[in-house]
Design an enzyme around this catalytic site. Structure first.
Site, PDB file in Angstrom:
ATOM      1  N   GLU A  25       1.013  -1.278   0.130  1.00 27.92           N
ATOM      2  CA  GLU A  25      -0.160   0.205  -0.088  1.00 27.92           C
ATOM      3  C   GLU A  25       0.946   1.090  -0.013  1.00 27.92           C
ATOM      4  OE1 GLU A  25      -1.586   1.606   3.403  1.00 27.92           O
ATOM      5  OE2 GLU A  25      -1.293  -0.065   4.671  1.00 27.92           O
ATOM      6  N   LYS A  87      -5.326  10.773   0.930  1.00 31.26           N
ATOM      7  CA  LYS A  87      -5.605   9.195   1.292  1.00 31.26           C
ATOM      8  C   LYS A  87      -6.919   8.597   0.916  1.00 31.26           C
ATOM      9  CE  LYS A  87      -7.226   7.125   5.754  1.00 31.26           C
ATOM     10  NZ  LYS A  87      -7.715   7.584   6.785  1.00 31.26           N
ATOM     11  N   VAL A 107      -5.722   0.126   2.705  1.00 29.70           N
ATOM     12  CA  VAL A 107      -5.765  -1.214   2.616  1.00 29.70           C
ATOM     13  C   VAL A 107      -6.940  -1.422   1.670  1.00 29.70           C
ATOM     14  CG1 VAL A 107      -6.504  -3.369   4.034  1.00 29.70           C
ATOM     15  CG2 VAL A 107      -4.473  -1.732   4.967  1.00 29.70           C
ATOM     16  N   ASP A 139     -17.624   5.170  13.407  1.00 32.05           N
ATOM     17  CA  ASP A 139     -16.369   5.147  12.644  1.00 32.05           C
ATOM     18  C   ASP A 139     -15.484   3.853  12.439  1.00 32.05           C
ATOM     19  OD1 ASP A 139     -14.096   5.682  11.407  1.00 32.05           O
ATOM     20  OD2 ASP A 139     -13.187   7.258  12.843  1.00 32.05           O
ATOM     21  N   SER A 141     -13.792   1.373   9.791  1.00 27.74           N
ATOM     22  CA  SER A 141     -12.628   1.498   8.605  1.00 27.74           C
ATOM     23  C   SER A 141     -13.325   0.789   7.430  1.00 27.74           C
ATOM     24  CB  SER A 141     -11.286   1.183   8.723  1.00 27.74           C
ATOM     25  OG  SER A 141     -10.659   1.149   7.468  1.00 27.74           O
ATOM     26  N   ALA A 142     -13.283   1.326   6.281  1.00 28.30           N
ATOM     27  CA  ALA A 142     -13.808   0.616   4.991  1.00 28.30           C
ATOM     28  C   ALA A 142     -12.758  -0.752   4.668  1.00 28.30           C
ATOM     29  CB  ALA A 142     -13.662   1.632   3.827  1.00 28.30           C
ATOM     30  N   ASP A 143     -11.529  -0.729   5.355  1.00 27.68           N
ATOM     31  CA  ASP A 143     -10.809  -1.975   5.380  1.00 27.68           C
ATOM     32  C   ASP A 143     -11.513  -3.019   5.231  1.00 27.68           C
ATOM     33  OD1 ASP A 143      -8.674  -0.055   4.919  1.00 27.68           O
ATOM     34  OD2 ASP A 143      -7.510  -0.537   6.553  1.00 27.68           O
ATOM     35  N   LYS A 160      -3.543  -1.592  15.854  1.00 32.91           N
ATOM     36  CA  LYS A 160      -2.980  -0.778  17.131  1.00 32.91           C
ATOM     37  C   LYS A 160      -4.068  -0.596  17.769  1.00 32.91           C
ATOM     38  CE  LYS A 160       0.335   1.959  14.628  1.00 32.91           C
ATOM     39  NZ  LYS A 160       0.207   2.245  13.312  1.00 32.91           N
TER      40      LYS A 160
HETATM   41  N1  PSU Z   1      -3.138   1.669  10.670  1.00 32.58           N
HETATM   42  C1  PSU Z   1      -1.837   1.491  10.893  1.00 32.58           C
HETATM   43  N2  PSU Z   1      -1.021   2.073   9.865  1.00 32.58           N
HETATM   44  C2  PSU Z   1      -1.539   2.743   8.731  1.00 32.58           C
HETATM   45  C3  PSU Z   1      -2.845   2.648   8.641  1.00 32.58           C
HETATM   46  C4  PSU Z   1      -3.680   2.067   9.631  1.00 32.58           C
HETATM   47  O1  PSU Z   1      -1.455   1.043  11.781  1.00 32.58           O
HETATM   48  O2  PSU Z   1      -1.001   3.291   7.922  1.00 32.58           O
HETATM   49  C5  PSU Z   1      -3.519   3.260   7.420  1.00 32.58           C
HETATM   50  C6  PSU Z   1      -3.832   2.221   6.209  1.00 32.58           C
HETATM   51  O3  PSU Z   1      -3.480   2.563   5.028  1.00 32.58           O
HETATM   52  C7  PSU Z   1      -5.183   1.749   6.668  1.00 32.58           C
HETATM   53  C8  PSU Z   1      -5.837   2.994   6.964  1.00 32.58           C
HETATM   54  O4  PSU Z   1      -5.841   1.175   5.369  1.00 32.58           O
HETATM   55  O5  PSU Z   1      -4.659   3.748   7.672  1.00 32.58           O
HETATM   56  C9  PSU Z   1      -7.239   3.157   7.505  1.00 32.58           C
HETATM   57  O6  PSU Z   1      -7.766   4.310   7.662  1.00 32.58           O
HETATM   58  P1  PSU Z   1      -9.362   4.547   8.069  1.00 32.58           P
HETATM   59  O7  PSU Z   1      -9.265   4.058   9.525  1.00 32.58           O
HETATM   60  O8  PSU Z   1      -9.379   5.825   7.841  1.00 32.58           O
HETATM   61  O9  PSU Z   1     -10.033   3.796   7.307  1.00 32.58           O
HETATM   62 MN    MN Z   2     -12.970   6.244   9.685  1.00 31.84          MN
END
Ligand code: PSU
Ligand code: MN
Length: 306
Positions: A25, A87, A107, A139, A141-143, A160
């Site tokens: 990524e 992002k 991701v 909240d 994540s879309a992951d 984390k």
């Molecule tokens: N968690 C980490 N390191 C990162 C990310 C998450 O420990 O770099 C990054 C990754 O690209 C992950 C994104 O897909 O943040 C998730 O962001 P969000 O929570 O906004 O979906």
């Molecule tokens: Mn989010």
């Protein structure tokens, strides 16, 4: 959809000849680490993948083109721009493509583009998940949704504890995503090897990771799978130190009203700031460790015979 995709010549050759390929990524480059460590790390991760017999395909959006396989100059460009780069998660791709803009892939979007290119496995540091307090903020994540719908294996070091790890596992269970512990029964918490939460299956070999992924494809599932690989003991952090930094980062985010897509990058940068270089070094080591496992698994996937 492939009209928007550019596969680098090396990655294209590897895919057409059935060689092992590992996706990487780019949000980790632009938002996850400071320049120039981010560029240096991205290149080291690519080298680790090559050293273990696979071809790296770093993924990003550049000038509206979905890229699978970046040049050194392109990695340098994203690393230098850092947090100025958008992002890009799933919802961002249409606008970036139409506007011919740049985007660093999370991701979720790395999985989308890897799958479009025909790449089955992807190595990173940590995934997004269910944030603490999500029962009020929603909240999530879309992951996680991407893992539910896109057939790519993601190798990470867990998540984390800026996230609610218990709720993240519940969400993945609901969505039918297998969560594998590589050499562990416990979900690793990124900087530390343990979280107190169990994984679905402990797997001790990269051959078996490949076998489970092949079985998932054979069953006709549409989703992916999550491999959680603990940080090597010698680089893991003191739990009390990292927990204190995370609590403070969460407090500051609340005070400053940080929300939406800014939340994760804000918390990540704060934790690095509060723990000095130690967490950055741990972060680099665990990504290299994940790259190695992903490359070895990619070799088994490439050599798979039914
Ligand atoms: N968690 C980490 N390191 C990162 C990310 C998450 O420990 O770099 C990054 C990754 O690209 C992950 C994104 O897909 O943040 C998730 O962001 P969000 O929570 O906004 O979906
Ligand atoms: Mn989010």
């Amino acid at each position: 959809m492939k009209q928007y995709l550019d596969i680098s010549p090396e990655v294209a050759e590897a895919i057409t000849t059935g060689k092992a390929v590992v996706a990487l990524e780019s949000t980790i480059i632009s938002h996850g680490m400071p320049y120039p460590k981010n560029v240096e790390t991205a290149l080291r991760v690519e080298k680790t993948i090559r050293d273990h017999g696979a071809v790296p395909a770093t993924i990003a959006v550049i000038g509206g083109r979905l890229k699978a396989g970046l040049s050194v100059d392109e990695i340098e460009y994203l690393g230098k721009k850092g947090r100025e780069v958008i992002k890009a998660s799933r919802r961002d791709l249409p606008a970036l493509v139409a506007r011919k803009a740049d985007g660093a892939t999370t991701v979720a979007t790395t999985m989308i583009i890897a799958n479009m290119a025909g790449i089955e496995i992807f190595a990173t540091g940590g995934i997004g998940g269910v944030h603490r307090g999500a029962e009020y903020t929603m909240d999530i994540s879309a992951d996680l949704e991407e893992l539910a719908q896109t057939p790519v294996m993601v190798v990470c070091a867990g998540a984390k504890s800026i996230l609610d790890l218990g709720l993240t596992l519940e969400y993945l269970e609901t969505k039918g995503v297998p969560v594998i512990g590589y050499g562990t029964d416990e979900l690793p918490a990124f900087y530390t090897r343990k979280s107190g939460f169990g994984v679905d299956y402990r797997v001790n070999s990269t051959e078996e990771l490949a076998a489970i992924f092949r079985a998932q494809r054979g069953l006709g599932y549409r989703g992916g799978m999550l491999v959680t690989n603990p940080i090597p003991e010698e680089y893991s952090m003191d739990k009390a130190v990292i927990d204190a930094a995370i609590e403070q980062a969460l407090d500051e985010a609340k005070q400053q009203g940080i929300h939406g897509k800014e939340t994760t990058p804000f918390l990540l940068a704060k934790v690095v700031e509060l723990t000095g270089g130690e967490s950055l070094e741990s972060n680099i080591r665990l990504v290299l460790n994940n790259a190695e496992i992903a490359a070895k698994t990619a070799v088994h996937l490439a050599n798979w015979a039914e």
